[in-house]
Design a protein around this motif. Structure first.
Motif, PDB file in Angstrom:
ATOM      1  N   ASP A  68     -22.888 -19.135 -28.018  1.00 34.86           N
ATOM      2  CA  ASP A  68     -23.008 -20.411 -28.964  1.00 34.86           C
ATOM      3  C   ASP A  68     -24.196 -20.307 -29.704  1.00 34.86           C
ATOM      4  O   ASP A  68     -24.053 -20.911 -30.929  1.00 34.86           O
ATOM      5  CB  ASP A  68     -22.996 -21.372 -27.802  1.00 34.86           C
ATOM      6  CG  ASP A  68     -21.619 -21.652 -27.232  1.00 34.86           C
ATOM      7  OD1 ASP A  68     -20.609 -21.010 -27.541  1.00 34.86           O
ATOM      8  OD2 ASP A  68     -21.595 -22.286 -25.876  1.00 34.86           O
TER       9      ASP A  68
ATOM     10  N   ARG B  29     -23.457 -18.231 -32.965  1.00 35.72           N
ATOM     11  CA  ARG B  29     -22.521 -18.711 -33.818  1.00 35.72           C
ATOM     12  C   ARG B  29     -23.251 -19.854 -34.796  1.00 35.72           C
ATOM     13  O   ARG B  29     -23.197 -20.111 -35.903  1.00 35.72           O
ATOM     14  CB  ARG B  29     -21.460 -19.390 -33.138  1.00 35.72           C
ATOM     15  CG  ARG B  29     -20.221 -18.545 -32.843  1.00 35.72           C
ATOM     16  CD  ARG B  29     -19.268 -19.460 -32.242  1.00 35.72           C
ATOM     17  NE  ARG B  29     -18.242 -18.370 -31.653  1.00 35.72           N
ATOM     18  CZ  ARG B  29     -17.781 -17.895 -30.373  1.00 35.72           C
ATOM     19  NH1 ARG B  29     -18.823 -18.437 -29.641  1.00 35.72           N
ATOM     20  NH2 ARG B  29     -16.819 -17.170 -30.001  1.00 35.72           N
ATOM     21  N   ARG B  30     -24.020 -20.782 -33.909  1.00 31.22           N
ATOM     22  CA  ARG B  30     -24.954 -21.774 -34.601  1.00 31.22           C
ATOM     23  C   ARG B  30     -25.750 -21.136 -35.484  1.00 31.22           C
ATOM     24  O   ARG B  30     -25.860 -21.755 -36.423  1.00 31.22           O
ATOM     25  CB  ARG B  30     -25.435 -22.642 -33.352  1.00 31.22           C
ATOM     26  CG  ARG B  30     -26.425 -23.741 -33.939  1.00 31.22           C
ATOM     27  CD  ARG B  30     -27.301 -24.526 -32.888  1.00 31.22           C
ATOM     28  NE  ARG B  30     -27.908 -23.738 -31.958  1.00 31.22           N
ATOM     29  CZ  ARG B  30     -29.165 -23.039 -32.085  1.00 31.22           C
ATOM     30  NH1 ARG B  30     -29.645 -23.451 -33.247  1.00 31.22           N
ATOM     31  NH2 ARG B  30     -29.773 -22.404 -31.204  1.00 31.22           N
TER      32      ARG B  30
ATOM     33  N   ALA C  38     -24.106 -20.031 -38.720  1.00 26.15           N
ATOM     34  CA  ALA C  38     -23.825 -20.963 -39.403  1.00 26.15           C
ATOM     35  C   ALA C  38     -24.975 -21.794 -40.287  1.00 26.15           C
ATOM     36  O   ALA C  38     -24.885 -22.258 -41.396  1.00 26.15           O
ATOM     37  CB  ALA C  38     -22.943 -21.923 -38.744  1.00 26.15           C
ATOM     38  N   GLU C  39     -25.968 -21.953 -39.506  1.00 28.67           N
ATOM     39  CA  GLU C  39     -27.041 -22.696 -40.217  1.00 28.67           C
ATOM     40  C   GLU C  39     -27.804 -22.019 -41.342  1.00 28.67           C
ATOM     41  O   GLU C  39     -28.024 -22.495 -42.179  1.00 28.67           O
ATOM     42  CB  GLU C  39     -28.159 -23.171 -38.990  1.00 28.67           C
ATOM     43  CG  GLU C  39     -27.776 -24.020 -37.904  1.00 28.67           C
ATOM     44  CD  GLU C  39     -28.717 -24.471 -36.805  1.00 28.67           C
ATOM     45  OE1 GLU C  39     -28.415 -25.389 -36.206  1.00 28.67           O
ATOM     46  OE2 GLU C  39     -29.599 -23.403 -36.877  1.00 28.67           O
TER      47      GLU C  39
ATOM     48  N   HIS D  62     -19.094 -19.311 -40.475  1.00 33.19           N
ATOM     49  CA  HIS D  62     -18.519 -20.064 -39.160  1.00 33.19           C
ATOM     50  C   HIS D  62     -17.767 -19.057 -38.521  1.00 33.19           C
ATOM     51  O   HIS D  62     -16.593 -18.626 -39.157  1.00 33.19           O
ATOM     52  CB  HIS D  62     -17.834 -21.124 -39.279  1.00 33.19           C
ATOM     53  CG  HIS D  62     -18.841 -22.336 -39.769  1.00 33.19           C
ATOM     54  ND1 HIS D  62     -19.367 -23.229 -38.956  1.00 33.19           N
ATOM     55  CD2 HIS D  62     -19.126 -22.748 -41.182  1.00 33.19           C
ATOM     56  CE1 HIS D  62     -20.074 -24.172 -39.574  1.00 33.19           C
ATOM     57  NE2 HIS D  62     -19.906 -23.623 -41.114  1.00 33.19           N
TER      58      HIS D  62
ATOM     59  N   SER E 247     -15.106 -16.975 -35.978  1.00 35.78           N
ATOM     60  CA  SER E 247     -14.148 -17.283 -34.919  1.00 35.78           C
ATOM     61  C   SER E 247     -14.473 -16.588 -33.702  1.00 35.78           C
ATOM     62  O   SER E 247     -14.039 -17.246 -32.459  1.00 35.78           O
ATOM     63  CB  SER E 247     -12.828 -16.871 -35.407  1.00 35.78           C
ATOM     64  OG  SER E 247     -12.698 -15.491 -35.424  1.00 35.78           O
TER      65      SER E 247
ATOM     66  N   CYS F 171     -14.919 -14.808 -39.996  1.00 34.21           N
ATOM     67  CA  CYS F 171     -15.902 -15.715 -40.535  1.00 34.21           C
ATOM     68  C   CYS F 171     -14.939 -16.673 -41.586  1.00 34.21           C
ATOM     69  O   CYS F 171     -14.383 -16.197 -42.544  1.00 34.21           O
ATOM     70  CB  CYS F 171     -17.138 -15.453 -41.069  1.00 34.21           C
ATOM     71  SG  CYS F 171     -18.101 -14.569 -39.916  1.00 34.21           S
TER      72      CYS F 171
ATOM     73  N   THR G  53     -24.829 -24.084 -45.643  1.00 30.96           N
ATOM     74  CA  THR G  53     -25.861 -23.831 -44.638  1.00 30.96           C
ATOM     75  C   THR G  53     -26.486 -25.210 -44.124  1.00 30.96           C
ATOM     76  O   THR G  53     -26.243 -26.305 -44.579  1.00 30.96           O
ATOM     77  CB  THR G  53     -27.287 -23.060 -45.146  1.00 30.96           C
ATOM     78  OG1 THR G  53     -27.463 -23.833 -46.439  1.00 30.96           O
ATOM     79  CG2 THR G  53     -26.504 -21.670 -45.901  1.00 30.96           C
TER      80      THR G  53
END
Length: 272
Positions: A90, A93-94, A97-98, A103, A105, A132, A137
């Motif tokens: 997790d 993924r975070r 993305a940041e 993002h 899958s 993705c 961002t």
């Protein structure tokens, strides 16, 4: 080495606590060495981190930012600290993305590395990410990150490419380099050498066709999807094929999607 050849902690003193949410501590242990001597062992007790090698439309994002301790810009893969109680996948993924807006899958574990084994307790969890969708961002306070997209060849041959000035900054982070190395082996196992960035669509499509036509039924299809993305994902036609395979992954239409992908890649290889 026998079980007796180990260090043993007697006690630990925390000298300083700070950093994000006070999770970084400067500590000094009193420890017994394997030879029986008692010594002071200073170290940094730090939370674990993640590094993510993401593939999107045939390219991999790298991030460059100034690092205070080294007083220079360092280029590495997206990543950061794992929040307390957070699952490493997790966190991957975070952080992806940041820092990049991608993002994913799914993420595929590549193992862990000790980032500074004699000076810090930090362990970096490495992941490969795919499927993705690109969004915005969301950087943390104080972060100033520049994203650069590169080909697999630029990334996997980064030291040679940097020597010849093909990219301005090579990867300079040990965990990132480990993630690249641990991705190279499964990519070679899936389909061998990838098409070169200068190859035209028919050439790249034929290489991808051979992989889908000879697909190993017991191989992890997620790794095959990454290989195909690196091969043809930079072309709109290839990205369309990959998107359909991602949507069908693990579902009842998966085999039909692979059959359609094989047919479409063959047609592209013939210039159709």
């Amino acid at each position: 080495m026998g079980n007796g050849a180990r260090w043993r902690r007697l006690e630990s003193e925390i000298l300083f606590t700070g950093g994000p949410k006070d999770r970084i501590r400067l500590a000094v242990d009193q420890a017994v060495r394997p030879d029986g001597a008692i010594v002071a062992y200073p170290h940094v007790a730090a939370p674990d981190s993640v590094r993510v090698l993401a593939v999107h439309h045939g390219r991999v994002p790298m991030v460059t930012q100034h690092h205070y301790l080294h007083n220079t810009e360092i280029t590495d893969l997206p990543g950061g600290l794992i929040d307390e109680g957070e699952d490493p996948a997790d966190a991957a993924r975070r952080e992806l993305a940041e820092e990049t807006g991608l993002h994913a899958s799914w993420v595929y574990p590549l193992g862990v590395v000790a980032t500074a084994r004699s000076a810090s307790t930090e362990t970096a969890h490495l992941f490969l990410a795919h499927g993705c969708v690109l969004g915005e961002t969301n950087l943390d306070a104080g972060e100033a990150v520049a994203t650069k997209w590169c080909s697999w060849q630029e990334l996997a041959e980064v030291d040679v490419m940097a020597v010849y000035g093909a990219i301005p900054q090579a990867l300079a982070d040990a965990a990132s380099l480990a993630a690249v190395q641990r991705t190279q082996a499964p990519m070679r196992a899936v389909g061998g050498a990838l098409p070169e960035p200068h190859d035209d669509l028919p050439t790249a499509a034929y290489a991808a066709y051979t992989v889908t036509e000879l697909r190993d039924p017991i191989a992890d299809e997620r790794l095959t999807l990454v290989w195909l993305d690196l091969a043809v994902g930079r072309y709109p036609e290839g990205a369309s094929i990959l998107a359909e395979l991602e949507r069908a992954y693990g579902g009842p239409d998966a085999e039909r999607a692979w059959t359609r992908a094989t047919e479409r890649l063959w047609a592209l290889s013939q210039g159709a």
